[in-house]
Scaffold this motif. Structure first.
Motif, mmCIF file in Angstrom:
data_model
loop_
_atom_site.group_PDB
_atom_site.id
_atom_site.type_symbol
_atom_site.label_atom_id
_atom_site.label_comp_id
_atom_site.label_asym_id
_atom_site.label_seq_id
_atom_site.Cartn_x
_atom_site.Cartn_y
_atom_site.Cartn_z
ATOM 1 N N LYS A 28 -2.087 -51.108 53.657
ATOM 2 C CA LYS A 28 -3.128 -52.063 54.010
ATOM 3 C C LYS A 28 -2.769 -53.494 53.602
ATOM 4 O O LYS A 28 -3.230 -54.439 54.216
ATOM 5 N N VAL A 29 -1.979 -53.641 52.563
ATOM 6 C CA VAL A 29 -1.618 -54.969 52.081
ATOM 7 C C VAL A 29 -0.103 -55.058 51.998
ATOM 8 O O VAL A 29 0.545 -54.235 51.373
ATOM 9 N N GLN A 30 0.448 -56.076 52.640
ATOM 10 C CA GLN A 30 1.889 -56.297 52.597
ATOM 11 C C GLN A 30 2.151 -57.552 51.776
ATOM 12 O O GLN A 30 1.570 -58.600 52.043
ATOM 13 N N ASN A 42 -3.218 -52.443 45.285
ATOM 14 C CA ASN A 42 -3.034 -51.392 46.288
ATOM 15 C C ASN A 42 -1.883 -50.460 45.933
ATOM 16 O O ASN A 42 -1.968 -49.255 46.126
ATOM 17 N N ILE A 43 -0.796 -51.027 45.431
ATOM 18 C CA ILE A 43 0.374 -50.227 45.061
ATOM 19 C C ILE A 43 0.045 -49.303 43.889
ATOM 20 O O ILE A 43 0.505 -48.160 43.839
ATOM 21 N N LYS A 85 10.977 -43.320 43.908
ATOM 22 C CA LYS A 85 9.813 -43.197 44.797
ATOM 23 C C LYS A 85 8.959 -44.464 44.767
ATOM 24 O O LYS A 85 8.547 -44.976 45.810
ATOM 25 N N VAL A 86 8.690 -44.964 43.568
ATOM 26 C CA VAL A 86 7.854 -46.153 43.436
ATOM 27 C C VAL A 86 8.555 -47.366 44.047
ATOM 28 O O VAL A 86 7.930 -48.179 44.724
ATOM 29 N N ALA A 87 9.861 -47.475 43.847
ATOM 30 C CA ALA A 87 10.612 -48.582 44.444
ATOM 31 C C ALA A 87 10.523 -48.534 45.969
ATOM 32 O O ALA A 87 10.376 -49.578 46.616
ATOM 33 N N CYS A 88 10.597 -47.343 46.529
ATOM 34 C CA CYS A 88 10.483 -47.204 47.993
ATOM 35 C C CYS A 88 9.112 -47.662 48.480
ATOM 36 O O CYS A 88 9.011 -48.352 49.502
ATOM 37 N N ILE A 89 8.063 -47.291 47.764
ATOM 38 C CA ILE A 89 6.708 -47.713 48.143
ATOM 39 C C ILE A 89 6.614 -49.231 48.083
ATOM 40 O O ILE A 89 6.097 -49.877 48.996
ATOM 41 N N MET A 90 7.126 -49.811 47.006
ATOM 42 C CA MET A 90 7.047 -51.259 46.852
ATOM 43 C C MET A 90 7.833 -51.981 47.952
ATOM 44 O O MET A 90 7.328 -52.933 48.549
ATOM 45 N N MET A 91 9.041 -51.515 48.207
ATOM 46 C CA MET A 91 9.873 -52.167 49.227
ATOM 47 C C MET A 91 9.259 -52.033 50.624
ATOM 48 O O MET A 91 9.320 -52.967 51.425
ATOM 49 N N ALA A 92 8.657 -50.887 50.897
ATOM 50 C CA ALA A 92 8.070 -50.652 52.216
ATOM 51 C C ALA A 92 6.868 -51.549 52.483
ATOM 52 O O ALA A 92 6.487 -51.753 53.636
ATOM 53 N N TYR A 102 15.048 -58.273 47.410
ATOM 54 C CA TYR A 102 14.948 -57.274 46.340
ATOM 55 C C TYR A 102 15.713 -55.982 46.614
ATOM 56 O O TYR A 102 15.629 -55.045 45.824
ATOM 57 N N LYS A 103 16.461 -55.907 47.684
ATOM 58 C CA LYS A 103 17.112 -54.645 48.047
ATOM 59 C C LYS A 103 18.081 -54.132 46.982
ATOM 60 O O LYS A 103 18.277 -52.931 46.857
ATOM 61 N N ASP A 104 18.686 -55.005 46.205
ATOM 62 C CA ASP A 104 19.644 -54.575 45.186
ATOM 63 C C ASP A 104 19.052 -54.532 43.781
ATOM 64 O O ASP A 104 19.775 -54.342 42.805
ATOM 65 N N TYR A 105 17.757 -54.728 43.647
ATOM 66 C CA TYR A 105 17.088 -54.682 42.343
ATOM 67 C C TYR A 105 16.704 -53.250 42.021
ATOM 68 O O TYR A 105 16.311 -52.488 42.908
ATOM 69 N N TRP A 106 16.777 -52.902 40.752
ATOM 70 C CA TRP A 106 16.224 -51.642 40.304
ATOM 71 C C TRP A 106 14.752 -51.878 40.012
ATOM 72 O O TRP A 106 14.327 -53.006 39.764
ATOM 73 N N LEU A 107 13.925 -50.841 40.052
ATOM 74 C CA LEU A 107 12.470 -50.968 40.001
ATOM 75 C C LEU A 107 11.967 -51.834 38.850
ATOM 76 O O LEU A 107 11.190 -52.752 39.056
ATOM 77 N N TYR A 108 12.377 -51.551 37.650
ATOM 78 C CA TYR A 108 11.863 -52.285 36.488
ATOM 79 C C TYR A 108 12.152 -53.779 36.624
ATOM 80 O O TYR A 108 11.286 -54.613 36.395
ATOM 81 N N GLU A 109 13.379 -54.112 37.015
ATOM 82 C CA GLU A 109 13.764 -55.512 37.165
ATOM 83 C C GLU A 109 13.018 -56.169 38.327
ATOM 84 O O GLU A 109 12.617 -57.330 38.248
ATOM 85 N N MET A 110 12.810 -55.425 39.420
ATOM 86 C CA MET A 110 12.068 -55.946 40.558
ATOM 87 C C MET A 110 10.632 -56.254 40.148
ATOM 88 O O MET A 110 10.122 -57.345 40.433
ATOM 89 N N ASN A 111 9.989 -55.336 39.466
ATOM 90 C CA ASN A 111 8.613 -55.540 39.038
ATOM 91 C C ASN A 111 8.510 -56.725 38.084
ATOM 92 O O ASN A 111 7.596 -57.549 38.198
ATOM 93 N N LYS A 112 9.436 -56.818 37.163
ATOM 94 C CA LYS A 112 9.438 -57.925 36.191
ATOM 95 C C LYS A 112 9.597 -59.265 36.916
ATOM 96 O O LYS A 112 8.876 -60.222 36.630
ATOM 97 N N ASP A 113 10.509 -59.338 37.866
ATOM 98 C CA ASP A 113 10.741 -60.564 38.614
ATOM 99 C C ASP A 113 9.523 -60.932 39.467
ATOM 100 O O ASP A 113 9.128 -62.100 39.525
ATOM 101 N N LEU A 114 8.927 -59.944 40.119
ATOM 102 C CA LEU A 114 7.730 -60.201 40.928
ATOM 103 C C LEU A 114 6.592 -60.738 40.060
ATOM 104 O O LEU A 114 5.893 -61.675 40.463
ATOM 105 N N MET A 115 6.418 -60.155 38.894
ATOM 106 C CA MET A 115 5.356 -60.632 37.989
ATOM 107 C C MET A 115 5.616 -62.066 37.567
ATOM 108 O O MET A 115 4.696 -62.882 37.542
ATOM 109 N N GLU A 116 6.854 -62.371 37.218
ATOM 110 C CA GLU A 116 7.175 -63.732 36.784
ATOM 111 C C GLU A 116 6.955 -64.741 37.899
ATOM 112 O O GLU A 116 6.460 -65.831 37.664
ATOM 113 N N LYS A 117 7.332 -64.379 39.116
ATOM 114 C CA LYS A 117 7.217 -65.313 40.233
ATOM 115 C C LYS A 117 5.797 -65.456 40.751
ATOM 116 O O LYS A 117 5.323 -66.561 40.981
#
Length: 169
Positions: A28-30, A42-43, A85-92, A102-117
């Motif tokens: 529902k939310v991209q 939503n995630i 699994k969670v990374a796939c949901i987030m990327m989708a 974010y395709k080359d980020y691992w989940l923890y680093e992706m989440n941390k970067d998204l929060m910071e930005k």
């Protein structure tokens, strides 16, 4: 022929259907960079349902298969699979531009970067809108209707930023 059932008596096929329908909530939310809070809310629903929220908060530590005991290896594999699994949901649920980033980020680093930005940006924007709302004064010679029409715009923007208001407000 009977189908296998889980601990709650659901067939494995109905259980997977429930997971798929729950995971459809996320579509529902991209994430486009401006709606981080709505997107994360939503995630988190399917992630909490699957009891995988820990993968957002805890990095996956590398492990040497030869030096760990079987229980540690099972825990590592579980964390790895859940994080995937969670990374796939987030990327989708990201725009194609963010997916490429974010395709080359691992989940923890992706989440941390998204929060910071994006989370910090949303907090700053809330602050700015509240500051503008509080400082808003009717200008000399301005019509009351113009001033009153400006107020709902501030409130609408705060609602979009997930600002909670008391019912009395």
């Amino acid at each position: 022929m009977s189908t296998p059932t889980d601990a709650f008596g659901f067939s494995s096929s109905s259980s997977s259907n429930n997971n798929l329908s729950l995971l459809n909530i996320h579509s529902k939310v991209q994430l486009d960079g401006t709606n981080y809070n709505d997107w994360m809310n939503n995630i988190k629903m399917p992630i909490l349902f699957e009891e995988n929220e820990y993968v957002l908060k805890r990095p996956l530590d590398e492990t040497d298969e030869e030096k760990v005991n079987p229980e540690e290896m099972i825990a590592y594999n579980k964390h790895y699979n859940n994080a995937s699994k969670v990374a796939c949901i987030m990327m989708a649920t990201m725009t194609p531009e963010l997916q490429r980033h974010y395709k080359d980020y691992w989940l923890y680093e992706m989440n941390k970067d998204l929060m910071e930005k994006y989370h910090k940006r949303a907090l700053q924007e809330k602050y700015e809108v509240v500051k503008s709302l509080i400082a808003s004064k009717m200008k000399e010679g301005e019509f009351v209707s113009n001033h009153v029409q400006r107020m709902p715009r501030y409130m609408y923007r705060l609602v979009k930023l997930n600002m909670n208001f008391d019912q009395e407000l």
